[in-house]
Enzyme design. Structure first.
Site, PDB file in Angstrom:
ATOM      1  N   PRO A   2       0.889  -1.331  -0.056  1.00  0.00           N
ATOM      2  CG  PRO A   2      -0.119  -1.272   1.976  1.00  0.00           C
ATOM      3  CD  PRO A   2       0.734  -1.989   1.196  1.00  0.00           C
ATOM      4  CD  GLU A   3       3.506   3.617  -3.775  1.00  0.00           C
ATOM      5  OE1 GLU A   3       3.586   4.940  -3.754  1.00  0.00           O
ATOM      6  OE2 GLU A   3       4.205   2.875  -4.643  1.00  0.00           O
ATOM      7  CG  HIS A 100      -2.635 -14.591   7.980  1.00  0.00           C
ATOM      8  ND1 HIS A 100      -1.705 -15.054   8.680  1.00  0.00           N
ATOM      9  CD2 HIS A 100      -2.966 -15.386   7.073  1.00  0.00           C
ATOM     10  CE1 HIS A 100      -1.326 -16.078   8.061  1.00  0.00           C
ATOM     11  NE2 HIS A 100      -2.124 -16.518   6.958  1.00  0.00           N
ATOM     12  NE  ARG A 119       5.372 -11.026   2.332  1.00  0.00           N
ATOM     13  CZ  ARG A 119       5.940 -10.353   1.293  1.00  0.00           C
ATOM     14  NH1 ARG A 119       5.205  -9.756   0.248  1.00  0.00           N
ATOM     15  NH2 ARG A 119       7.289 -10.215   1.058  1.00  0.00           N
ATOM     16  NE  ARG A 162      19.000  16.139  -2.241  1.00  0.00           N
ATOM     17  CZ  ARG A 162      18.933  15.440  -1.146  1.00  0.00           C
ATOM     18  NH1 ARG A 162      19.657  14.252  -0.834  1.00  0.00           N
ATOM     19  NH2 ARG A 162      18.783  16.187  -0.193  1.00  0.00           N
TER      20      ARG A 162
END
Ligand SMILES: [Zn+2]
Length: 283
Positions: A2-3, A100, A119, A162
């Site tokens: 998930p972002e 889970h 996980r 950079r």
């Protein structure tokens, strides 16, 4: 994984069933996820009223009436599920308990909020609300890309000069909080910048352009997540994963979506992560 937009969608989905409600019972089914749970977590949650849900980067912060804040991180595979009959609106009956289901919050009005994570890279922690920003996971985060502190006058000096690929700098959580691989690929496509181009070789004008583009890419995805919440009644009670189409991410070999461009999307691997881009549109 998930972002930010997925996490924001989960936050928006949880808010109506949690905000203002009492956690009648906190059921903790194992001692840890990625890290051990905080001491006496069940007792510290039980009886607390939820004041509000915030998001910082990819973390959901649940402010409680006890002066503590519950931090929730979905990790790689974490899911939040709503079941029971919250506010008489949803009738999903999550056949509990699943293998889970590590944490179940039984809310006062009958909703169950379940954290399921096969996980176990996810995390939960409790800290004083007053000092939440100093939590080790939050302390060094840069500004929120959708917040006021993220601006051209902030970003351009941060990136300018950079000697690293611009993509790596955009993924640096100390520079921008919560921006991940998918949305960086999409933002670079929309700004026409090659993912391997070094930051010092990108003009200030193009660096500045990243600010509105990053916001737009994230807001488009959050809008898609919002649509998924409106369809929630038909869904299975799971929050945060939704259908969203990307311009380049996951489209290796597919035609570029820019008008009149005849190239196909390519993939390269940078620091172990896939970058998707159009070699014609991105320089
Ligand atoms: Zn193209």
């Amino acid at each position: 994984m998930p972002e930010l937009p997925e996490v924001e969608t989960v936050r928006r989905g949880l808010a109506p069933v949690m905000e203002g409600q009492i956690i009648a019972r906190a059921q903790i089914n194992r001692p840890d996820l990625r890290w051990p749970f905080p001491e006496n977590m069940a007792a510290r949650l039980t009886g607390a009223q939820v004041i509000g849900l915030r998001r910082r980067s990819k973390y959901i912060l649940v402010d409680l009436s006890t002066g503590e804040t519950l931090l929730i991180h979905l990790g790689m595979s974490g899911r939040m599920l709503i079941s029971g009959n919250p506010l008489g609106r949803f009738v999903h009956d999550h056949p509990a308990p699943e293998k889970h289901d590590h944490v179940v919050l039984h809310m006062g009005q009958g909703a169950r909020v379940t954290f399921n994570d096969p996980r176990r890279f996810g995390a939960m922690d409790l800290m004083a609300t007053d000092s939440a920003e100093r939590h080790p996971l939050l302390a060094s985060l840069g500004p929120e890309p959708l917040g006021n502190a993220f601006s051209e006058s902030y970003l351009v000096p941060m990136l300018k000069g950079r000697n690293t690929p611009l993509k790596a700098a955009l993924l640096d959580q100390k520079i921008i909080a919560g921006l991940g691989n998918i949305y960086v690929c999409e933002a670079l496509f929309r700004t026409g910048i090659h993912p391997a181009r070094k930051a010092l070789r990108v003009s200030e004008l193009r660096l500045a352009r990243l600010v509105p583009v990053i916001r737009a890419v994230l807001n488009d995805a959050i809008d898609a997540g919002g649509s998924s919440l409106r369809d929630f009644r038909q869904a299975d009670g799971e929050l945060g994963y939704f259908q969203h189409s990307f311009d380049v991410y996951g489209r290796e070999g597919a035609p570029c979506r820019t008008d009149c461009c005849t190239q196909t999307v390519r993939r390269i691997v940078q620091s172990g992560r896939s970058s998707f881009y159009c070699p014609n549109c991105q320089r």
